[in-house]
Enzyme design. Structure first.
Site, mmCIF file in Angstrom:
data_model
loop_
_atom_site.group_PDB
_atom_site.id
_atom_site.type_symbol
_atom_site.label_atom_id
_atom_site.label_comp_id
_atom_site.label_asym_id
_atom_site.label_seq_id
_atom_site.Cartn_x
_atom_site.Cartn_y
_atom_site.Cartn_z
ATOM 1 N N GLY A 49 24.663 45.042 5.830
ATOM 2 C CA GLY A 49 23.463 44.610 5.688
ATOM 3 C C GLY A 49 23.151 43.099 5.846
ATOM 4 O O GLY A 49 22.562 42.245 4.779
ATOM 5 N N HIS A 50 24.139 42.532 6.557
ATOM 6 C CA HIS A 50 24.284 41.041 6.735
ATOM 7 C C HIS A 50 24.723 40.766 8.163
ATOM 8 O O HIS A 50 25.368 41.690 8.909
ATOM 9 C CB HIS A 50 25.182 40.354 5.610
ATOM 10 C CG HIS A 50 26.496 40.572 5.846
ATOM 11 N ND1 HIS A 50 27.024 41.673 4.937
ATOM 12 C CD2 HIS A 50 27.646 40.361 6.591
ATOM 13 C CE1 HIS A 50 28.318 42.111 5.196
ATOM 14 N NE2 HIS A 50 28.546 41.068 6.184
ATOM 15 N N SER A 51 24.755 39.631 8.410
ATOM 16 C CA SER A 51 25.330 39.070 9.696
ATOM 17 C C SER A 51 26.197 37.708 9.276
ATOM 18 O O SER A 51 26.188 37.314 8.169
ATOM 19 C CB SER A 51 24.281 38.400 10.607
ATOM 20 O OG SER A 51 24.669 37.863 11.794
ATOM 21 N N ARG A 96 25.183 43.853 10.839
ATOM 22 C CA ARG A 96 25.932 45.185 10.784
ATOM 23 C C ARG A 96 25.336 45.796 9.484
ATOM 24 O O ARG A 96 24.930 45.270 8.326
ATOM 25 C CB ARG A 96 27.284 44.965 10.787
ATOM 26 C CG ARG A 96 28.164 44.644 9.255
ATOM 27 C CD ARG A 96 28.091 42.845 9.245
ATOM 28 N NE ARG A 96 28.026 42.168 10.106
ATOM 29 C CZ ARG A 96 29.196 41.584 10.604
ATOM 30 N NH1 ARG A 96 30.272 41.885 10.327
ATOM 31 N NH2 ARG A 96 29.044 40.560 11.438
#
Length: 132
Positions: A49-51, A96
């Protein structure tokens, strides 16, 4: 951008006593600076839940299986990982999410940098704003 996502075959030494796969800097497309792993993830939970702004990583299913959903801000692509000798290279600027963990799954992540909170984009709308 998602068309450039790579699955990497890791070197394996096969032996009747059991196989051995390994990672070292000449095998990776970046210098290894951090290793971490996820385990005991409930099957209905998701991770990621991040980049990342600068960091690259490779994700490997050491045991069991899970799905990695990648998003470049324009389209999404899903990868099912279930082999300990296959790594998914996630370049910078890709959102992702990891989900659908099987019982006993272990996810190994190898990163190109140490943990730096400022390198993370944790809000999806902020991530999308970087793609305009």
């Amino acid at each position: 951008m998602l068309d450039n996502i790579q699955l990497i075959d890791l070197p394996v030494i096969e032996d009747v006593r059991g196989n051995l796969a390994f990672l070292q800097n000449d095998v990776l497309p970046f210098e290894l600076k951090r290793v971490y792993y996820l385990f005991d993830v409930p099957s209905n939970a998701y991770r990621g839940g991040h980049s990342h702004i600068d960091q690259q990583s490779i994700v490997i299913a050491l045991s069991g299986s899970f799905e990695v959903v990648l998003d470049d801000g324009f389209k999404r692509k899903s990868f099912f990982l279930n082999k300990p000798n296959i790594g998914l290279l996630i370049p910078t600027g890709i959102w992702r999410e990891l989900q659908n963990f099987s019982s006993g799954a272990v996810c190994l992540a190898v990163a190109s940098d140490v943990f730096i909170e400022e390198d993370y984009i944790r809000d999806y709308n902020a991530f999308l704003a970087t793609k305009k």
